[in-house]
Design a protein around this motif. Sequence first.
Motif, PDB file in Angstrom:
ATOM      1  N   ALA A 253       0.862  -1.178   0.000  1.00  0.00           N
ATOM      2  CA  ALA A 253       0.000   0.000   0.000  1.00  0.00           C
ATOM      3  C   ALA A 253       0.901   1.231   0.000  1.00  0.00           C
ATOM      4  O   ALA A 253       2.054   1.169   0.439  1.00  0.00           O
ATOM      5  CB  ALA A 253      -0.917   0.009   1.220  1.00  0.00           C
ATOM      6  N   ALA A 254       0.383   2.347  -0.508  1.00  0.00           N
ATOM      7  CA  ALA A 254       1.209   3.546  -0.609  1.00  0.00           C
ATOM      8  C   ALA A 254       0.342   4.788  -0.598  1.00  0.00           C
ATOM      9  O   ALA A 254      -0.834   4.757  -0.989  1.00  0.00           O
ATOM     10  CB  ALA A 254       2.059   3.505  -1.882  1.00  0.00           C
ATOM     11  N   TRP A 255       0.948   5.906  -0.165  1.00  0.00           N
ATOM     12  CA  TRP A 255       0.295   7.201  -0.127  1.00  0.00           C
ATOM     13  C   TRP A 255       1.290   8.258  -0.590  1.00  0.00           C
ATOM     14  O   TRP A 255       2.463   8.243  -0.191  1.00  0.00           O
ATOM     15  CB  TRP A 255      -0.159   7.554   1.298  1.00  0.00           C
ATOM     16  N   LEU A 256       0.848   9.179  -1.409  1.00  0.00           N
ATOM     17  CA  LEU A 256       1.679  10.288  -1.857  1.00  0.00           C
ATOM     18  C   LEU A 256       0.951  11.598  -1.614  1.00  0.00           C
ATOM     19  O   LEU A 256      -0.279  11.636  -1.539  1.00  0.00           O
ATOM     20  CB  LEU A 256       2.013  10.159  -3.348  1.00  0.00           C
ATOM     21  N   ASP A 257       1.721  12.672  -1.493  1.00  0.00           N
ATOM     22  CA  ASP A 257       1.162  14.011  -1.360  1.00  0.00           C
ATOM     23  C   ASP A 257       1.706  14.901  -2.465  1.00  0.00           C
ATOM     24  O   ASP A 257       2.826  14.694  -2.940  1.00  0.00           O
ATOM     25  CB  ASP A 257       1.534  14.616  -0.008  1.00  0.00           C
ATOM     26  N   GLY A 259       3.308  18.405  -3.886  1.00  0.00           N
ATOM     27  CA  GLY A 259       4.356  19.243  -3.324  1.00  0.00           C
ATOM     28  C   GLY A 259       5.611  18.450  -3.018  1.00  0.00           C
ATOM     29  O   GLY A 259       5.960  17.508  -3.725  1.00  0.00           O
ATOM     30  N   THR A 260       6.290  18.794  -1.932  1.00  0.00           N
ATOM     31  CA  THR A 260       7.578  18.175  -1.592  1.00  0.00           C
ATOM     32  C   THR A 260       7.510  17.346  -0.314  1.00  0.00           C
ATOM     33  O   THR A 260       8.533  16.899   0.203  1.00  0.00           O
ATOM     34  CB  THR A 260       8.650  19.267  -1.407  1.00  0.00           C
ATOM     35  N   THR A 261       6.288  17.146   0.212  1.00  0.00           N
ATOM     36  CA  THR A 261       6.124  16.497   1.518  1.00  0.00           C
ATOM     37  C   THR A 261       6.728  15.097   1.553  1.00  0.00           C
ATOM     38  O   THR A 261       7.359  14.694   2.518  1.00  0.00           O
ATOM     39  CB  THR A 261       4.629  16.423   1.886  1.00  0.00           C
ATOM     40  N   GLY A 262       6.496  14.306   0.508  1.00  0.00           N
ATOM     41  CA  GLY A 262       6.935  12.923   0.486  1.00  0.00           C
ATOM     42  C   GLY A 262       5.760  11.978   0.597  1.00  0.00           C
ATOM     43  O   GLY A 262       4.598  12.372   0.450  1.00  0.00           O
ATOM     44  N   GLY A 263       6.034  10.721   0.853  1.00  0.00           N
ATOM     45  CA  GLY A 263       4.974   9.732   0.899  1.00  0.00           C
ATOM     46  C   GLY A 263       5.323   8.574   1.806  1.00  0.00           C
ATOM     47  O   GLY A 263       6.315   8.598   2.544  1.00  0.00           O
ATOM     48  N   THR A 264       4.476   7.538   1.734  1.00  0.00           N
ATOM     49  CA  THR A 264       4.651   6.347   2.568  1.00  0.00           C
ATOM     50  C   THR A 264       4.437   5.103   1.726  1.00  0.00           C
ATOM     51  O   THR A 264       3.494   5.040   0.933  1.00  0.00           O
ATOM     52  CB  THR A 264       3.645   6.336   3.735  1.00  0.00           C
TER      53      THR A 264
END
Length: 302
Positions: A253-257, A259-264
């Motif tokens: 599973a993955a999450w992105l934002d 901008g420059t915040t990053g993800g998981t």
Amino acid sequence: ARVNTALGEVETVKPASNLNGVAQVGSEAVVFTNGYRNFSLIDAAMPQDLSENADFTPGETPPETRNVQVAGDLILYQSEGGELSAATVSDPLSTVSINPNSKEKVEEGEEVPVFRTAAATSNPDGVVVAVESLGAEGARVITADALTGRVKSDSTFDLSLGGAPQISYTNGKWAILNTDQGELWIEGVGEPVTIPLELTPALQPFGNGPIYVADTGGLWEVPDGGGEPTRTLEGTTGTRPATPSEIDGVTYAAWLDAGTTGGTLWSSAEGETTLSYGGLELSAETEPRILTNGSTVVLNDV
């Protein structure tokens, strides 16, 4: 683009117009373009130009295709009207229609009624599961063999689909998510499991373990026999979820934002990893997808 994941290098980039997605198994790949209405076979050794000015004619997917799902070698097409058909990455030119009404007897001049799919999924073993809304009468759920179109089961259930249902096939049982009400209906379980979903929920399409649902708040896990949902992961870096995917027995599973915040990135084998964009910036339209060629898993922003 052709990417060498072992070296972390982009080896080849070719232009493509109106790109929608890629299906790949080993060295065989199919690229979908023009709203999933066309496809092109890719030569892995010499990828071709897929732009509008390229000197080639792409193949056509089934009429009015609006959605494509890929599971292993299997390609599942769904049309604007809900018609289902299947093909394979290795032979995308040969499609099989999946319609449980195909053997119904009709009067001369009449057409066989179409199964109006509200949601459908498949697994790498070639099992297709689809649901049709019957309005106040509930829902009709079928399972079928993708390679032959043969319907294996066809039953009606008293359940509510909502406006944008999702369906999964896990451990040989279907599960249907009513995203409006946060209700997960599981085959063989009398009452739905209620999940306090946040925004943009995404149900894992197939698997052999628990049932996973990602949303903006993290990851939910539900036993395939029913029971209380568990927040397996919350407080992720990145809030736009990819659809969870099981590959070789491991769920990702993955999450992105933007901008420059990053993800998981999360996996059932290794847990949570925070992702950095390396100083780069993602657009507001970020759409993470978990992709595989059968042996390697990548997270891509489309």
